[in-house]
Design a protein around this motif. Structure first.
Motif, short mmCIF file in Angstrom:
data_model
loop_
_atom_site.label_atom_id
_atom_site.label_comp_id
_atom_site.label_asym_id
_atom_site.label_seq_id
_atom_site.Cartn_x
_atom_site.Cartn_y
_atom_site.Cartn_z
N SER A 129 54.44 14.74 -20.92
CA SER A 129 53.20 15.46 -20.63
C SER A 129 53.00 15.73 -19.14
CB SER A 129 52.00 14.68 -21.17
OG SER A 129 51.91 13.41 -20.53
N THR A 169 57.31 10.64 -18.50
CA THR A 169 56.45 11.11 -19.59
C THR A 169 56.49 12.62 -19.72
OG1 THR A 169 54.98 9.24 -19.18
CG2 THR A 169 54.12 11.03 -20.53
N HIS A 212 55.16 20.61 -16.97
CA HIS A 212 54.50 21.73 -17.61
C HIS A 212 55.27 23.02 -17.53
CE1 HIS A 212 53.16 21.58 -13.38
NE2 HIS A 212 53.12 22.88 -13.44
#
Length: 120
Positions: free
Chosen positions: A105, A103, A108
């Motif tokens: 998300s 994923t 970062h």
């Protein structure tokens, strides 16, 4: 903190490329690393990920058996070996640091991307 990709370019279908991503300013060996790609007009998609100690890897179905992700924690570098390239693999390829996941998300820290173009 910086991730810098390299190794992209133009290749004929069936050819190979190896992408590299060099990390600096972060505890590289503590992060899972991922490769993602974004083709023109499409959303960024997951390609491959590797855990911090290389014990686990995961691939998108579209690249499974053709691409291999690896890392060298001594060199703060993650690699993506791409074989049997297809025109559909044409995209900007990004490396990212984060938590082991497919994923977006969960990652970062992102590189600036490197262009891969596969001609038919």
């Amino acid at each position: 903190v910086q991730l810098v990709e390299s190794g992209g370019g133009l290749v004929q279908a069936g050819g190979s490329l190896r992408l590299s991503c060099a990390a600096s300013g972060l505890p590289f060996s503590s992060y899972a690393m991922g490769w993602f790609r974004q083709a023109p007009g499409k959303e960024r998609e997951f390609v491959a990920a590797i855990s911090w100690g290389s014990s686990s890897t995961v691939y998108a179905n579209s690249v499974k058996g053709r691409f291999t992700i690896s890392r060298d924690n001594a060199k703060n570098t993650v690699y993506l070996q791409m074989n049997s390239l297809e025109p559909e693999d044409t995209a900007v390829y990004y490396c990212a640091a984060g938590t082991y996941s497919i994923t977006l998300s969960q990652y970062h820290i992102w590189g600036q991307g490197t262009q891969v173009t596969v001609s038919s």
